[in-house]
Design a protein around this motif. Sequence first.
Motif, mmCIF file in Angstrom:
data_model
loop_
_atom_site.group_PDB
_atom_site.id
_atom_site.type_symbol
_atom_site.label_atom_id
_atom_site.label_comp_id
_atom_site.label_asym_id
_atom_site.label_seq_id
_atom_site.Cartn_x
_atom_site.Cartn_y
_atom_site.Cartn_z
ATOM 1 N N ALA A 1 1.349 19.695 -15.340
ATOM 2 C CA ALA A 1 1.016 19.473 -13.791
ATOM 3 C C ALA A 1 0.889 20.794 -12.966
ATOM 4 C CB ALA A 1 2.275 18.667 -13.496
ATOM 5 N N PRO A 2 0.202 20.665 -11.964
ATOM 6 C CA PRO A 2 0.272 21.791 -10.775
ATOM 7 C C PRO A 2 1.631 22.334 -10.402
ATOM 8 C CG PRO A 2 -1.285 20.068 -10.174
ATOM 9 C CD PRO A 2 -0.323 19.578 -11.283
ATOM 10 N N ALA A 3 2.012 23.551 -10.349
ATOM 11 C CA ALA A 3 3.373 24.057 -9.765
ATOM 12 C C ALA A 3 3.131 25.298 -9.087
ATOM 13 C CB ALA A 3 4.044 24.265 -11.035
ATOM 14 N N VAL A 4 3.982 25.456 -8.239
ATOM 15 C CA VAL A 4 4.168 26.982 -7.790
ATOM 16 C C VAL A 4 5.644 27.601 -8.048
ATOM 17 C CG1 VAL A 4 4.103 28.090 -5.701
ATOM 18 C CG2 VAL A 4 2.621 26.009 -5.900
ATOM 19 N N LEU A 5 5.467 28.881 -8.418
ATOM 20 C CA LEU A 5 6.708 29.514 -8.644
ATOM 21 C C LEU A 5 6.863 30.363 -7.085
ATOM 22 C CD1 LEU A 5 8.890 30.749 -10.412
ATOM 23 C CD2 LEU A 5 7.302 32.483 -11.262
ATOM 24 N N ARG A 6 8.284 29.999 -6.678
ATOM 25 C CA ARG A 6 8.564 30.872 -5.541
ATOM 26 C C ARG A 6 9.846 31.818 -5.751
ATOM 27 N NH1 ARG A 6 6.304 28.297 -0.671
ATOM 28 N NH2 ARG A 6 4.869 26.536 -1.591
ATOM 29 N N ASP B 1 4.198 24.530 -17.132
ATOM 30 C CA ASP B 1 4.122 25.591 -18.307
ATOM 31 C C ASP B 1 3.910 26.865 -17.656
ATOM 32 O OD1 ASP B 1 4.707 25.731 -20.986
ATOM 33 O OD2 ASP B 1 2.628 26.281 -21.186
ATOM 34 N N GLU B 2 2.784 27.314 -17.206
ATOM 35 C CA GLU B 2 2.617 28.678 -16.802
ATOM 36 C C GLU B 2 3.792 29.258 -15.776
ATOM 37 O OE1 GLU B 2 -2.353 28.331 -16.985
ATOM 38 O OE2 GLU B 2 -1.311 27.966 -15.139
ATOM 39 N N LEU C 1 14.774 23.148 -18.826
ATOM 40 C CA LEU C 1 13.571 22.429 -19.345
ATOM 41 C C LEU C 1 12.867 23.423 -20.279
ATOM 42 C CD1 LEU C 1 11.870 21.148 -15.992
ATOM 43 C CD2 LEU C 1 12.512 19.888 -17.988
ATOM 44 N N ALA C 2 12.993 24.606 -20.238
ATOM 45 C CA ALA C 2 12.642 25.566 -21.095
ATOM 46 C C ALA C 2 12.962 25.475 -22.578
ATOM 47 C CB ALA C 2 12.571 27.109 -20.594
#
Length: 88
Positions: free
Chosen positions: A12-17, A41-42, A81-82
């Motif tokens: 799923a699309p995600a953004v790390l902030r 995942d990334e 989650l990891a």
Amino acid sequence: MPDTGAHIDFSAPAVLRKWPSLNKERISSASPYSIAEGTLDECMSQFTSKHISQQHLYEIHTAPQGELVTAVLSAKQIIELARLRDFL
């Protein structure tokens, strides 16, 4: 037998902030800024590569998925989650 296990879409699309910080503490009057965009995942992989003393400054924004994945994942949630990723 029905599948009762949790399923998480790690593609799923995600953004790390990252939250701006001063002396390793969040500046609460500021807003987090984007570090990376990609899949859940990334973003989780990039998060886990950060030094543990800095992880509390990061969060991942993604589409909610059931009870385990909320719209904004805290450092604690990402770590959990990891750990579970290989079992889900």
